[in-house]
Design a protein around this motif. Structure first.
Motif, PDB file in Angstrom:
ATOM      1  N   ASN A 238       0.827  -1.215   0.000  1.00 56.64           N
ATOM      2  CA  ASN A 238       0.000   0.000   0.000  1.00 56.64           C
ATOM      3  C   ASN A 238       0.857   1.260   0.000  1.00 56.64           C
ATOM      4  OD1 ASN A 238      -2.377  -1.450  -0.031  1.00 56.64           O
ATOM      5  ND2 ASN A 238      -2.682  -1.347   2.175  1.00 56.64           N
ATOM      6  N   ALA A 239       1.915   1.265   0.800  1.00 59.47           N
ATOM      7  CA  ALA A 239       2.806   2.423   0.853  1.00 59.47           C
ATOM      8  C   ALA A 239       3.522   2.614  -0.481  1.00 59.47           C
ATOM      9  CB  ALA A 239       3.813   2.269   1.984  1.00 59.47           C
ATOM     10  N   SER A 240       3.971   1.532  -1.072  1.00 63.97           N
ATOM     11  CA  SER A 240       4.654   1.603  -2.363  1.00 63.97           C
ATOM     12  C   SER A 240       3.720   2.112  -3.454  1.00 63.97           C
ATOM     13  CB  SER A 240       5.198   0.231  -2.754  1.00 63.97           C
ATOM     14  OG  SER A 240       6.156  -0.200  -1.825  1.00 63.97           O
ATOM     15  N   PHE A 241       2.500   1.630  -3.446  1.00 64.04           N
ATOM     16  CA  PHE A 241       1.515   2.074  -4.428  1.00 64.04           C
ATOM     17  C   PHE A 241       1.226   3.573  -4.270  1.00 64.04           C
ATOM     18  CE2 PHE A 241      -2.997   2.733  -5.584  1.00 64.04           C
ATOM     19  CZ  PHE A 241      -2.875   2.535  -6.945  1.00 64.04           C
ATOM     20  N   ALA A 242       1.008   4.010  -3.047  1.00 66.53           N
ATOM     21  CA  ALA A 242       0.719   5.427  -2.793  1.00 66.53           C
ATOM     22  C   ALA A 242       1.888   6.312  -3.217  1.00 66.53           C
ATOM     23  CB  ALA A 242       0.398   5.639  -1.322  1.00 66.53           C
ATOM     24  N   TYR A 243       3.101   5.882  -2.927  1.00 60.30           N
ATOM     25  CA  TYR A 243       4.288   6.650  -3.307  1.00 60.30           C
ATOM     26  C   TYR A 243       4.401   6.742  -4.829  1.00 60.30           C
ATOM     27  CZ  TYR A 243       9.158   8.117  -3.556  1.00 60.30           C
ATOM     28  OH  TYR A 243      10.317   8.792  -3.823  1.00 60.30           O
ATOM     29  N   GLY A 244       4.198   5.616  -5.504  1.00 60.10           N
ATOM     30  CA  GLY A 244       4.282   5.607  -6.958  1.00 60.10           C
ATOM     31  C   GLY A 244       3.248   6.504  -7.605  1.00 60.10           C
ATOM     32  N   ILE A 245       2.032   6.473  -7.092  1.00 57.45           N
ATOM     33  CA  ILE A 245       0.967   7.318  -7.635  1.00 57.45           C
ATOM     34  C   ILE A 245       1.274   8.794  -7.391  1.00 57.45           C
ATOM     35  CG2 ILE A 245      -1.491   7.892  -7.470  1.00 57.45           C
ATOM     36  CD1 ILE A 245      -0.764   5.233  -8.934  1.00 57.45           C
ATOM     37  N   SER A 246       1.851   9.083  -6.240  1.00 55.02           N
ATOM     38  CA  SER A 246       2.245  10.463  -5.931  1.00 55.02           C
ATOM     39  C   SER A 246       3.274  10.968  -6.944  1.00 55.02           C
ATOM     40  CB  SER A 246       2.801  10.543  -4.518  1.00 55.02           C
ATOM     41  OG  SER A 246       3.268  11.827  -4.227  1.00 55.02           O
ATOM     42  N   LEU A 247       4.242  10.145  -7.258  1.00 50.20           N
ATOM     43  CA  LEU A 247       5.248  10.530  -8.253  1.00 50.20           C
ATOM     44  C   LEU A 247       4.633  10.693  -9.635  1.00 50.20           C
ATOM     45  CD1 LEU A 247       8.282   8.323  -7.210  1.00 50.20           C
ATOM     46  CD2 LEU A 247       7.956  10.765  -6.838  1.00 50.20           C
ATOM     47  N   LEU A 248       3.729   9.795  -9.991  1.00 54.98           N
ATOM     48  CA  LEU A 248       3.043   9.928 -11.279  1.00 54.98           C
ATOM     49  C   LEU A 248       2.252  11.223 -11.347  1.00 54.98           C
ATOM     50  CD1 LEU A 248       1.681   6.330 -11.924  1.00 54.98           C
ATOM     51  CD2 LEU A 248       3.406   7.544 -13.258  1.00 54.98           C
ATOM     52  N   ARG A 249       1.592  11.572 -10.232  1.00 50.03           N
ATOM     53  CA  ARG A 249       0.807  12.806 -10.182  1.00 50.03           C
ATOM     54  C   ARG A 249       1.700  14.025 -10.391  1.00 50.03           C
ATOM     55  NH1 ARG A 249      -3.803  14.070 -11.780  1.00 50.03           N
ATOM     56  NH2 ARG A 249      -5.210  14.979 -10.320  1.00 50.03           N
ATOM     57  N   MET A 250       2.907  13.967  -9.806  1.00 49.98           N
ATOM     58  CA  MET A 250       3.859  15.065  -9.973  1.00 49.98           C
ATOM     59  C   MET A 250       4.276  15.182 -11.450  1.00 49.98           C
ATOM     60  SD  MET A 250       7.424  15.895  -7.944  1.00 49.98           S
ATOM     61  CE  MET A 250       7.877  14.192  -7.948  1.00 49.98           C
ATOM     62  N   LEU A 251       4.544  14.057 -12.096  1.00 53.71           N
ATOM     63  CA  LEU A 251       4.896  14.078 -13.515  1.00 53.71           C
ATOM     64  C   LEU A 251       3.750  14.618 -14.363  1.00 53.71           C
ATOM     65  CD1 LEU A 251       6.717  10.637 -13.866  1.00 53.71           C
ATOM     66  CD2 LEU A 251       7.760  12.912 -13.832  1.00 53.71           C
ATOM     67  N   LEU A 252       2.538  14.243 -14.013  1.00 47.20           N
ATOM     68  CA  LEU A 252       1.370  14.735 -14.733  1.00 47.20           C
ATOM     69  C   LEU A 252       1.228  16.244 -14.556  1.00 47.20           C
ATOM     70  CD1 LEU A 252      -1.161  14.056 -16.402  1.00 47.20           C
ATOM     71  CD2 LEU A 252      -2.354  13.653 -14.236  1.00 47.20           C
ATOM     72  N   ASP A 253       1.400  16.724 -13.344  1.00 43.36           N
ATOM     73  CA  ASP A 253       1.295  18.163 -13.072  1.00 43.36           C
ATOM     74  C   ASP A 253       2.372  18.966 -13.798  1.00 43.36           C
ATOM     75  OD1 ASP A 253      -0.899  17.703 -11.475  1.00 43.36           O
ATOM     76  OD2 ASP A 253       0.227  17.800  -9.587  1.00 43.36           O
ATOM     77  N   MET A 254       3.520  18.326 -14.044  1.00 45.98           N
ATOM     78  CA  MET A 254       4.611  18.986 -14.761  1.00 45.98           C
ATOM     79  C   MET A 254       4.484  18.824 -16.273  1.00 45.98           C
ATOM     80  SD  MET A 254       7.649  17.761 -12.190  1.00 45.98           S
ATOM     81  CE  MET A 254       8.988  18.466 -13.118  1.00 45.98           C
ATOM     82  N   ASN A 255       3.383  18.190 -16.710  1.00 42.89           N
ATOM     83  CA  ASN A 255       3.114  17.938 -18.133  1.00 42.89           C
ATOM     84  C   ASN A 255       4.190  17.081 -18.789  1.00 42.89           C
ATOM     85  OD1 ASN A 255       0.680  19.383 -18.220  1.00 42.89           O
ATOM     86  ND2 ASN A 255       1.824  21.299 -18.321  1.00 42.89           N
ATOM     87  N   LEU A 256       4.773  16.166 -18.030  1.00 43.53           N
ATOM     88  CA  LEU A 256       5.769  15.254 -18.574  1.00 43.53           C
ATOM     89  C   LEU A 256       5.143  13.939 -19.029  1.00 43.53           C
ATOM     90  CD1 LEU A 256       8.640  15.913 -16.031  1.00 43.53           C
ATOM     91  CD2 LEU A 256       8.448  16.751 -18.382  1.00 43.53           C
ATOM     92  N   ILE A 257       3.928  13.657 -18.572  1.00 46.40           N
ATOM     93  CA  ILE A 257       3.142  12.527 -19.057  1.00 46.40           C
ATOM     94  C   ILE A 257       1.723  13.028 -19.319  1.00 46.40           C
ATOM     95  CG2 ILE A 257       4.512  10.745 -17.907  1.00 46.40           C
ATOM     96  CD1 ILE A 257       2.328  10.539 -15.762  1.00 46.40           C
TER      97      ILE A 257
END
Length: 51
Positions: A9-28
């Protein structure tokens, strides 16, 4: 819950947080974000996704 579930659960939450950051930066794109989120959820055994 057992220790392995907590780690997943912690790993999943961390990964999603990083993905969200990439999305906010328009990198994905939103589509890439959704696809990777689904793959990650399957890998970590996440049943409910609230992001």
């Amino acid at each position: 819950m057992d220790k392995r579930t907590d780690i997943n659960n912690a790993s999943f939450a961390y990964g999603i947080s990083l993905l969200r950051m990439l999305l906010d930066m328009n990198l994905i794109t939103e589509d890439e974000y959704e696809k990777i989120t689904q793959i990650s959820a399957e890998h970590y055994g996440a049943d409910l996704i609230y992001v």
